[in-house]
Design an enzyme around this catalytic site. Structure first.
Site, mmCIF file in Angstrom:
data_model
loop_
_atom_site.group_PDB
_atom_site.id
_atom_site.type_symbol
_atom_site.label_atom_id
_atom_site.label_comp_id
_atom_site.label_asym_id
_atom_site.label_seq_id
_atom_site.Cartn_x
_atom_site.Cartn_y
_atom_site.Cartn_z
ATOM 1 N N HIS A 62 -7.169 -8.780 -2.213
ATOM 2 C CA HIS A 62 -8.457 -8.199 -1.823
ATOM 3 C C HIS A 62 -8.476 -6.717 -2.154
ATOM 4 C CE1 HIS A 62 -5.808 -7.409 1.589
ATOM 5 N NE2 HIS A 62 -6.556 -6.351 1.832
ATOM 6 N N ARG A 85 -2.270 -12.569 3.620
ATOM 7 C CA ARG A 85 -3.582 -12.037 3.260
ATOM 8 C C ARG A 85 -3.795 -12.309 1.785
ATOM 9 N NH1 ARG A 85 -7.618 -8.081 4.350
ATOM 10 N NH2 ARG A 85 -8.647 -10.101 4.265
ATOM 11 N N TYR A 122 0.848 -1.194 0.000
ATOM 12 C CA TYR A 122 0.000 0.000 0.000
ATOM 13 C C TYR A 122 0.884 1.245 0.000
ATOM 14 C CZ TYR A 122 -3.976 -2.948 1.326
ATOM 15 O OH TYR A 122 -4.970 -3.895 1.350
ATOM 16 N N TYR A 159 -0.132 -10.508 0.277
ATOM 17 C CA TYR A 159 1.073 -10.157 1.041
ATOM 18 C C TYR A 159 1.119 -10.919 2.363
ATOM 19 C CZ TYR A 159 -2.218 -6.811 3.169
ATOM 20 O OH TYR A 159 -3.297 -6.227 3.766
ATOM 21 N N HIS A 193 -10.393 -3.212 -0.826
ATOM 22 C CA HIS A 193 -11.251 -2.607 0.210
ATOM 23 C C HIS A 193 -12.249 -1.650 -0.427
ATOM 24 C CE1 HIS A 193 -8.753 -3.747 3.751
ATOM 25 N NE2 HIS A 193 -7.765 -3.702 2.884
#
Lengths: 206, 224
Positions: free
Chosen positions: B151, B148, B99, B138, B153
């Site tokens: 995905h 994880r 991110y 990640y 959000h």
């Protein structure tokens, strides 16, 4: 669940999910924690007594819960919420929305607002309160309401009466003197889990 | 008499979930207090051009690394009624699982052409569309090697509608060990984007992700 028959034709809701740790901070650029100013640069102000609420969100270990997204919602000084149903209500305050949003970096928050009035448009009047929604990493949305400690209308508030007496104090914002500019200050700790856990409410099944 | 609602469960292997999940059951809200639990967010957001195209920093800029994808869907309440004019905020990791958030200390590769933040509005029929890069998985818990899965959000806000959710990808090998996926059980299918081909467009593929906002909040103050 009281709607079992009506539920048959309903769609299955999408699962809510956690906020995660990386909610984009810049998406909060237009958010404000000052409900008394809904437009910048305007001298007009909402009716009512300006107050400040200082609080924090804590986890099961008593540590501050960083990175939460908080949303506040309340009625104006006359107890009127701004919704489509109240658009023409004579006591709607043109200078008050009653909505605030904040991403707390370290778990603290400070909200400047006006003391909400008693919501009388109901069979049983509501004590002055502020609805708090918390989004966080590790958990889906949780909601609760915060009240003013010692307010006489607390005694007959239907929400407070719906929880055990020993839990009611955990929803009380306590008077804590004055701010530097002379406003009444209230404080509250929200405990997400464990000892002295804040009561949370179910707005999906209710 | 106290009436109880759901017990929120703790996501297995998720430390934050363990630290922040209430141990007591939620309380049911008495009818007299129900309306006050449906916050009505003022519609005061302005969307800039290009915000729904996350594959570029701005129109005309180079495309980000990775597979460009299109995500479309319809937002409704449980009765299928469209949720109109709602703000959808989107954020996802880049193709490496990183991110751009200042608190992401993973050290994974950044892509200077990928911000990973977008916004769009639902139209009069509740439909939305945005473009992004298929995110990478990640390693979320290096100590126990728990990843994880991929995905995206999404936050939906407007009027009394409110939801924060995540769209997942079918077949991701890390889906089965994801803490929140485990809690969702069979209903996890609701959170998977359905792949479709986009032969006419310059995308790797599209995903259809319809969102149903549960409970009474979404239409509490709307004309029904």
């Amino acid at each position: 669940m009281t709607h079992s028959k009506a539920k048959i034709n309903r769609l299955t809701p999408t699962n809510e999910d956690t906020l995660g740790p990386y909610y984009p901070i810049s998406l909060c650029d237009n958010d404000s924690m000052d409900m008394t100013k809904i437009r910048r640069g305007i001298i007009l102000e909402p009716r009512g007594e300006k107050i400040v609420i200082e609080g924090c969100i804590k986890d099961i270990n008593g540590n501050l819960a960083n990175g939460c997204l908080l949303e506040f919602w309340q009625a104006n000084a006359d107890g009127i919420y701004r919704t489509p149903l109240t658009e023409t209500h004579p006591k709607l305050d043109p200078w008050f929305n009653g909505y605030a949003r904040h991403r707390t970096k370290d778990g603290h928050f400070s909200l400047k607002t006006i003391r909400p009035g008693i919501n009388k448009g109901l069979e049983q009047p509501r004590a002055p309160n502020i609805t708090l929604t918390i989004f966080s990493d590790g958990i889906m949305r949780v909601v609760t309401q915060l009240f003013f400690d010692g307010d006489p209308t607390n005694e007959s508030d239907p929400l407070l009466l719906a929880i055990d007496e020993n839990l009611r104090g955990r929803l009380m914002m306590k008077f804590a003197g004055a701010t530097d500019d002379g406003l009444k200050k209230y404080t509250i700790d929200i405990i997400m889990a464990g000892d002295n856990e804040t009561p949370f409410f179910d707005d999906l099944l209710s | 008499m106290t009436r109880y609602g759901r017990q929120i469960e703790i996501g297995p292997t998720d430390n934050t979930s363990n630290e922040r999940t209430p141990r007591n059951r939620l309380h049911l809200i008495p009818e007299e207090a129900r309306a006050s639990f449906a916050p009505y967010a003022p519609y005061n957001y302005g969307i800039n051009p290009g915000e729904a195209d996350m594959t570029r920093l701005a129109p005309g800029r180079p495309r980000a690394e990775g597979d460009p994808i299109k995500v479309v869907g319809k937002v409704t309440d449980e009765f299928g009624r469209p949720i109109k004019n709602s703000l959808i905020e989107i954020w996802n990791a880049n193709k490496y699982g990183r991110y751009t958030h200042i608190e992401d200390h993973s050290g994974l590769a950044l892509d200077p052409n990928f911000l990973g933040i977008g916004r769009t509005l639902t139209d009069q029929n509740g439909n939305y569309e945005f473009w992004t890069i298929r995110p990478g998985a990640y390693l979320a818990r290096p100590d126990i090697n728990r990843w994880r899965p991929k995905h995206i959000h999404m936050s939906i806000r407007g009027g009394s509608s409110r939801m924060i959710t995540q769209m997942y990808f079918r077949g991701d090998p890390y889906n089965d060990t994801d803490p929140m996926r485990i809690l969702m059980g069979d209903n996890f299918d609701k959170n998977i984007g359905i792949e479709f081909e986009t032969p006419e467009d310059d995308f790797d593929c599209g995903y259809k992700f319809d969102i149903v906002i549960g409970g009474r909040n979404p239409t509490f103050f709307e004309d029904i």
